[in-house]
Design a protein around this motif. Structure first.
Motif, mmCIF file in Angstrom:
data_model
loop_
_atom_site.group_PDB
_atom_site.id
_atom_site.type_symbol
_atom_site.label_atom_id
_atom_site.label_comp_id
_atom_site.label_asym_id
_atom_site.label_seq_id
_atom_site.Cartn_x
_atom_site.Cartn_y
_atom_site.Cartn_z
ATOM 1 N N UNK A 185 4.867 13.646 -1.283
ATOM 2 C CA UNK A 185 5.997 14.544 -1.456
ATOM 3 C C UNK A 185 5.721 15.927 -0.878
ATOM 4 N N UNK A 186 4.441 16.263 -0.754
ATOM 5 C CA UNK A 186 4.005 17.533 -0.188
ATOM 6 C C UNK A 186 4.457 18.734 -1.029
ATOM 7 N N UNK A 187 4.134 18.667 -2.333
ATOM 8 C CA UNK A 187 4.403 19.772 -3.252
ATOM 9 C C UNK A 187 3.161 19.997 -4.104
ATOM 10 N N UNK A 242 1.083 -1.347 -10.803
ATOM 11 C CA UNK A 242 1.017 -1.343 -12.259
ATOM 12 C C UNK A 242 0.963 0.084 -12.790
ATOM 13 N N UNK A 243 0.205 0.930 -12.102
ATOM 14 C CA UNK A 243 0.075 2.323 -12.509
ATOM 15 C C UNK A 243 0.296 3.207 -11.284
ATOM 16 N N UNK A 280 10.065 7.754 -3.299
ATOM 17 C CA UNK A 280 8.628 7.469 -3.383
ATOM 18 C C UNK A 280 8.325 6.637 -4.624
ATOM 19 N N UNK A 281 8.931 7.000 -5.747
ATOM 20 C CA UNK A 281 8.695 6.250 -6.984
ATOM 21 C C UNK A 281 9.210 4.819 -6.880
ATOM 22 N N UNK A 282 10.322 4.608 -6.189
ATOM 23 C CA UNK A 282 10.830 3.244 -6.027
ATOM 24 C C UNK A 282 9.925 2.426 -5.110
ATOM 25 N N UNK A 283 9.325 3.078 -4.111
ATOM 26 C CA UNK A 283 8.378 2.381 -3.236
ATOM 27 C C UNK A 283 7.088 2.033 -3.979
ATOM 28 N N UNK A 285 -1.260 10.655 -5.405
ATOM 29 C CA UNK A 285 -0.725 10.074 -4.169
ATOM 30 C C UNK A 285 0.754 10.428 -4.006
ATOM 31 N N UNK A 286 1.484 10.471 -5.111
ATOM 32 C CA UNK A 286 2.894 10.885 -5.057
ATOM 33 C C UNK A 286 2.978 12.338 -4.606
#
Length: 78
Positions: A38-40, A27-28, A19-22, A33-34
Motif C-alpha cells: 500500500x506504500x503507507x 490463513x493469516x 490488497x486484502x481481497x488478494x 506486507x500489506x
C-alpha cells in the motif's frame, strides 16, 4: 527523486480493500506486507484499518475479512 502523486482517502481505501481481497486466501494476513504494497506508514495503515472496520467494510481489525459491503465498494472502485 521521482514525485509520487498524492492519493485521496477513497483511493487508499480502495487500494487497501483490493490488497486484502488478494490476500484473503492466506490463513493469516501479515500487516507488514500489506503496508509495503500500500506504500503507507504502519501507524497510518492501522488508522485506515480502524476506519474501514468502523465503516463495516471489514469484519474486525484482527481478522481483516472483507464484508459484503466492502466487496461492493471494491466493485464500484474498480
Amino acid at each position: 527523486m521521482k514525485q509520487i502523486a498524492r492519493r485521496d482517502r477513497l483511493k487508499i481505501y480502495g487500494d487497501l480493500l483490493s490488497i486484502l481481497s488478494e490476500e484473503a486466501y492466506r490463513e493469516k494476513i501479515v500487516l507488514t506486507s500489506v503496508q509495503m504494497r500500500l506504500n503507507v506508514p504502519f501507524d497510518r495503515l492501522k488508522n485506515y484499518i480502524s476506519e474501514l472496520s468502523n465503516l463495516d467494510l471489514i469484519d474486525d481489525e484482527t481478522s481483516l475479512k472483507i464484508t459484503d459491503k466492502g466487496k461492493k465498494y471494491i466493485l464500484e472502485y474498480e
